[in-house]
Scaffold this motif. Structure first.
Motif, PDB file in Angstrom:
ATOM      1  N   ASP A  14      45.759  84.328  36.904  1.00  0.00           N
ATOM      2  CA  ASP A  14      46.670  83.378  36.375  1.00  0.00           C
ATOM      3  C   ASP A  14      45.907  82.913  35.323  1.00  0.00           C
ATOM      4  O   ASP A  14      44.898  82.102  35.480  1.00  0.00           O
ATOM      5  CB  ASP A  14      46.933  82.076  37.604  1.00  0.00           C
ATOM      6  N   TYR A  15      46.206  83.211  34.336  1.00  0.00           N
ATOM      7  CA  TYR A  15      45.759  82.971  33.079  1.00  0.00           C
ATOM      8  C   TYR A  15      45.752  81.279  32.984  1.00  0.00           C
ATOM      9  O   TYR A  15      44.951  80.604  32.479  1.00  0.00           O
ATOM     10  CB  TYR A  15      46.127  83.479  31.689  1.00  0.00           C
ATOM     11  N   TYR A  61      55.437  89.123  33.258  1.00  0.00           N
ATOM     12  CA  TYR A  61      55.678  88.502  32.025  1.00  0.00           C
ATOM     13  C   TYR A  61      57.187  88.006  31.693  1.00  0.00           C
ATOM     14  O   TYR A  61      58.064  88.455  32.295  1.00  0.00           O
ATOM     15  CB  TYR A  61      55.069  89.281  30.789  1.00  0.00           C
ATOM     16  N   GLY A  62      57.043  87.061  30.868  1.00  0.00           N
ATOM     17  CA  GLY A  62      58.596  86.494  30.170  1.00  0.00           C
ATOM     18  C   GLY A  62      58.491  85.369  29.788  1.00  0.00           C
ATOM     19  O   GLY A  62      57.293  84.776  29.383  1.00  0.00           O
ATOM     20  N   MET A 101      53.838  87.971  46.470  1.00  0.00           N
ATOM     21  CA  MET A 101      52.807  88.481  46.557  1.00  0.00           C
ATOM     22  C   MET A 101      52.141  88.589  48.282  1.00  0.00           C
ATOM     23  O   MET A 101      52.869  87.565  48.923  1.00  0.00           O
ATOM     24  CB  MET A 101      51.363  87.674  46.009  1.00  0.00           C
ATOM     25  N   THR A 102      51.348  89.410  48.607  1.00  0.00           N
ATOM     26  CA  THR A 102      50.846  89.677  49.976  1.00  0.00           C
ATOM     27  C   THR A 102      49.378  89.340  50.041  1.00  0.00           C
ATOM     28  O   THR A 102      48.686  89.042  48.877  1.00  0.00           O
ATOM     29  CB  THR A 102      51.053  91.050  50.343  1.00  0.00           C
ATOM     30  N   SER A 113      60.556  80.694  33.130  1.00  0.00           N
ATOM     31  CA  SER A 113      61.313  81.502  33.562  1.00  0.00           C
ATOM     32  C   SER A 113      61.429  81.915  34.950  1.00  0.00           C
ATOM     33  O   SER A 113      62.023  82.753  35.655  1.00  0.00           O
ATOM     34  CB  SER A 113      61.465  82.893  32.551  1.00  0.00           C
ATOM     35  N   GLY A 114      60.201  81.531  35.628  1.00  0.00           N
ATOM     36  CA  GLY A 114      59.855  81.709  37.195  1.00  0.00           C
ATOM     37  C   GLY A 114      59.024  82.465  37.538  1.00  0.00           C
ATOM     38  O   GLY A 114      59.196  83.184  38.428  1.00  0.00           O
ATOM     39  N   LYS A 115      58.061  82.948  36.529  1.00  0.00           N
ATOM     40  CA  LYS A 115      57.269  83.936  36.766  1.00  0.00           C
ATOM     41  C   LYS A 115      56.272  83.519  37.956  1.00  0.00           C
ATOM     42  O   LYS A 115      56.092  84.491  38.895  1.00  0.00           O
ATOM     43  CB  LYS A 115      56.216  84.025  35.472  1.00  0.00           C
ATOM     44  N   THR A 116      55.752  82.285  37.844  1.00  0.00           N
ATOM     45  CA  THR A 116      54.780  81.976  38.950  1.00  0.00           C
ATOM     46  C   THR A 116      55.411  81.645  40.017  1.00  0.00           C
ATOM     47  O   THR A 116      54.871  82.282  41.116  1.00  0.00           O
ATOM     48  CB  THR A 116      54.104  80.573  38.504  1.00  0.00           C
TER      49      THR A 116
END
Length: 52
Positions: A30-31, A7-8, A22-23, A12-15
């Motif tokens: 992804d809301y 979260y952020g 991620m693996t 801010s670069g979350k995605t």
């Protein structure tokens, strides 16, 4: 099973972080993508009408 919440602040670069970290075994909720698919709004466009 380990659950991690990212979260952020907006933009801010979350995605980007999740895509890079991620693996193939991770499940990502992804809301923004879900809202986009269900409402035809732009990706990452806030819309109060669709939040309950």
């Amino acid at each position: 099973m380990k659950i991690v919440v990212v979260y952020g602040a907006p933009m801010s670069g979350k995605t980007t972080y999740v895509r890079n970290a991620m693996t193939e075994y991770d499940l990502v909720f992804d809301y923004d993508a879900l809202t986009h698919a269900m409402t035809s709004t732009k990706y990452q466009q806030h819309n109060d009408k669709h939040i309950h």
